[in-house]
Design a protein around this motif. Structure first.
Motif, PDB file in Angstrom:
ATOM      1  N   UNK A 217      31.457  48.865  40.704  1.00  0.00           N
ATOM      2  CA  UNK A 217      31.238  48.044  39.519  1.00  0.00           C
ATOM      3  C   UNK A 217      32.506  47.270  39.200  1.00  0.00           C
ATOM      4  N   UNK A 218      32.341  45.992  38.791  1.00  0.00           N
ATOM      5  CA  UNK A 218      33.504  45.177  38.455  1.00  0.00           C
ATOM      6  C   UNK A 218      33.114  44.101  37.443  1.00  0.00           C
ATOM      7  N   UNK A 219      34.025  43.783  36.537  1.00  0.00           N
ATOM      8  CA  UNK A 219      33.926  42.596  35.689  1.00  0.00           C
ATOM      9  C   UNK A 219      34.829  41.558  36.339  1.00  0.00           C
ATOM     10  N   UNK A 220      34.232  40.627  37.057  1.00  0.00           N
ATOM     11  CA  UNK A 220      35.019  39.673  37.859  1.00  0.00           C
ATOM     12  C   UNK A 220      35.827  38.704  37.011  1.00  0.00           C
ATOM     13  N   UNK A 221      35.568  38.642  35.722  1.00  0.00           N
ATOM     14  CA  UNK A 221      36.370  37.802  34.845  1.00  0.00           C
ATOM     15  C   UNK A 221      37.647  38.498  34.391  1.00  0.00           C
ATOM     16  N   UNK A 222      37.735  39.786  34.662  1.00  0.00           N
ATOM     17  CA  UNK A 222      38.891  40.575  34.265  1.00  0.00           C
ATOM     18  C   UNK A 222      39.875  40.631  35.443  1.00  0.00           C
ATOM     19  N   UNK A 223      40.938  39.860  35.353  1.00  0.00           N
ATOM     20  CA  UNK A 223      41.889  39.757  36.464  1.00  0.00           C
ATOM     21  C   UNK A 223      42.535  41.107  36.766  1.00  0.00           C
ATOM     22  N   UNK A 224      42.962  41.820  35.741  1.00  0.00           N
ATOM     23  CA  UNK A 224      43.646  43.098  35.947  1.00  0.00           C
ATOM     24  C   UNK A 224      42.716  44.129  36.600  1.00  0.00           C
ATOM     25  N   UNK A 225      41.466  44.133  36.192  1.00  0.00           N
ATOM     26  CA  UNK A 225      40.497  45.053  36.791  1.00  0.00           C
ATOM     27  C   UNK A 225      40.270  44.724  38.262  1.00  0.00           C
TER      28      UNK A 225
ATOM     29  N   UNK B 295      43.014  34.345  41.196  1.00  0.00           N
ATOM     30  CA  UNK B 295      44.274  34.830  40.646  1.00  0.00           C
ATOM     31  C   UNK B 295      44.559  36.252  41.119  1.00  0.00           C
ATOM     32  N   UNK B 296      43.540  37.093  41.152  1.00  0.00           N
ATOM     33  CA  UNK B 296      43.720  38.471  41.623  1.00  0.00           C
ATOM     34  C   UNK B 296      44.130  38.500  43.092  1.00  0.00           C
ATOM     35  N   UNK B 297      43.564  37.589  43.885  1.00  0.00           N
ATOM     36  CA  UNK B 297      43.932  37.524  45.305  1.00  0.00           C
ATOM     37  C   UNK B 297      45.373  37.052  45.487  1.00  0.00           C
ATOM     38  N   UNK B 298      45.778  36.060  44.693  1.00  0.00           N
ATOM     39  CA  UNK B 298      47.154  35.577  44.797  1.00  0.00           C
ATOM     40  C   UNK B 298      48.136  36.692  44.447  1.00  0.00           C
ATOM     41  N   UNK B 299      47.806  37.471  43.433  1.00  0.00           N
ATOM     42  CA  UNK B 299      48.695  38.545  42.996  1.00  0.00           C
ATOM     43  C   UNK B 299      48.747  39.714  43.984  1.00  0.00           C
TER      44      UNK B 299
ATOM     45  N   UNK C 219      41.211  34.923  50.196  1.00  0.00           N
ATOM     46  CA  UNK C 219      40.163  34.524  49.251  1.00  0.00           C
ATOM     47  C   UNK C 219      39.222  33.531  49.910  1.00  0.00           C
ATOM     48  N   UNK C 220      37.908  33.745  49.754  1.00  0.00           N
ATOM     49  CA  UNK C 220      36.883  32.836  50.280  1.00  0.00           C
ATOM     50  C   UNK C 220      35.851  32.628  49.187  1.00  0.00           C
TER      51      UNK C 220
ATOM     52  N   UNK D 268      51.194  27.990  44.941  1.00  0.00           N
ATOM     53  CA  UNK D 268      51.405  29.437  44.823  1.00  0.00           C
ATOM     54  C   UNK D 268      50.835  30.176  46.032  1.00  0.00           C
ATOM     55  N   UNK D 269      49.692  29.725  46.539  1.00  0.00           N
ATOM     56  CA  UNK D 269      49.130  30.345  47.744  1.00  0.00           C
ATOM     57  C   UNK D 269      50.088  30.175  48.926  1.00  0.00           C
ATOM     58  N   UNK D 270      50.645  28.980  49.046  1.00  0.00           N
ATOM     59  CA  UNK D 270      51.577  28.729  50.151  1.00  0.00           C
ATOM     60  C   UNK D 270      52.841  29.570  50.007  1.00  0.00           C
TER      61      UNK D 270
END
Length: 417
Positions: free
Chosen positions: A65-73, A100-104, A109-110, A138-140
């Motif tokens: 389960x995930x709330x995809x709008x929650x970056x920290x989660x 943002x979660x993938x960058x961190x 990310x796809x 930032x990705x680079x």
């Protein structure tokens, strides 16, 4: 190299992608399907089990389960599960938080569509510049692979342009992307994917003509094109995601998108629009309840996933490209035809979801293999199209081409004086 994969979303496209991940799970480590609804994820796992689509039963496929709008989660889930690749097939409203979660975390990310802001519809072009492209540096800097728009359109149609440019053309004049669904689902009216996202596309038309953005009215321009397999079909000039990157990355005079609609669809659409049911703005009922008409309409229409069992017919999606090769005018139609019934037999889905879900998994395979592990942000047309198209040929979406060449015009003769 095997990599753990997180698939975010549990709608029709995610359903297909989960099946395809399972069919190729020997290339990955563990696979996780995550959504706000664990029940929806479990339904997908049950479908994979029914179709016996696990290639390697030893590898784990599980629901989270995930709330995809929650970056920290999302960051926590990526880290806890050791995820290397995230396939975002959630609502387009979630793109920025998942990216943002993938960058961190450094996960690849796809996605398959441009980010959408709930309060903004049909933003000014190039739309990507408002959201995803702002994270490109930032990705680079962090060597994060981010592949944008890796569905069919956008996605495969972008790769078709890159393929045509690489193999068939010296110069490109026009690109007409055409998407027609000649299938029948037996319902009075339904959309083939999320109705909310679907109808938000049809507020205005942004198209690329003579190297500039032009705004047109919705459903104002129509043509009838004779497609392979499905025959003559009416298509309407429409705005679409891929135009926003192709106009920047491909040297072409005009790039347009055409989508097929029957008379019944257009009539129902116009009624819904004219009475205000396509509005994303809240209204109040006489009881004082605030509702958003478009969300109410979405709740009333059939869930696109439920259309699959009785769907018949085919889709045809492709690029009609006109340009020159060796000084001669050349025309190419590069396309795929997909059968609704065959999709249901394989993965219990309809062809619209199938054509969007399969390419996202193909992109994940290419990232895992290293072919597309770019360590930066790219749109599909910026990548080598050959391994992508070759892979799609082998996992359910074969590419066909129709070529037409014109004789080189001779210079007019001059009389001897």
């Amino acid at each position: 190299m095997k990599r753990n994969v997180l698939l975010v979303g549990a709608g029709g496209v995610a359903h297909v992608a989960a099946h395809k991940l399972a069919q190729n799970n020997d290339l990955f480590g563990n696979i996780y399907i995550a959504s706000r609804s664990l029940d929806a994820c479990s339904d997908i796992l049950d479908s994979i089990e029914r179709k016996n689509n696990y290639k390697d039963p030893a590898n784990k496929i599980a629901a989270k389960r995930i709330d995809a709008l929650n970056v920290h989660e999302t960051i926590k889930l990526i880290k806890d599960l050791g995820i290397s690749i995230v396939i975002n097939l959630a609502s387009a409203f979630c793109n920025m938080s998942i990216l943002e979660a993938c960058i961190e975390t450094g996960a690849a990310y796809i996605d398959t569509a441009i980010h959408e802001d709930p309060d903004k519809v049909c933003e000014n072009p190039p739309w990507y510049e408002n959201y995803e492209w702002k994270r490109k540096d930032r990705c680079k800097e962090k060597s994060v692979t981010a592949i944008l728009g890796a569905g069919f359109d956008p996605g495969v149609v972008n790769a078709y342009v890159a393929y045509a440019k690489k193999h068939f053309f010296d110069t490109i004049d026009t690109i007409d992307i055409m998407d027609v669904n000649a299938g029948s689902h037996g319902k009075y009216f339904a959309t083939n994917f999320d109705p909310e996202i679907n109808f938000r596309e049809f507020k205005k038309v942004w198209t690329w003509i003579d190297r500039q953005w032009v705004e047109k009215a919705v459903h104002a321009e129509k043509q009838v094109y004779d497609f392979p397999v499905v025959g003559k079909q009416p298509v309407y000039l429409t705005g679409h995601d891929e135009l926003h990157s192709l106009s920047k990355n491909i040297d072409a005079n005009s790039i347009r998108f055409w989508m097929g609609f029957g008379d019944h669809y257009i009539n129902v659409f116009n009624v819904l629009k004219n009475i205000g049911l396509l509005s994303e703005k809240p209204v109040k009922t006489s009881e004082g309840l605030e509702v958003i008409p478009l969300k109410v309409l979405k709740a009333c229409l059939p869930d696109p996933k439920t259309l699959a069992p009785n769907y018949t017919g085919n889709t045809c999606i492709g690029d009609l490209i006109v340009g020159t090769k060796d000084g001669r005018k050349k025309e190419l139609f590069i396309y795929n035809v997909c059968d609704h019934k065959s999709c249901y037999e394989e993965v219990e889905s309809q062809a619209i979801s199938y054509t969007a879900g399969v390419p996202a998994v193909a992109a994940a395979i290419l990232v895992a293999r290293g072919d597309w592990d770019t360590k930066t942000m790219v749109n599909v047309e910026e990548l080598d199209p050959d391994p992508f198209i070759d892979l799609l040929n082998n996992i359910g979406l074969p590419t066909e081409t129709i070529k037409k060449s014109y004789s080189k015009k001779r210079a007019p003769r001059t009389k001897n004086k």
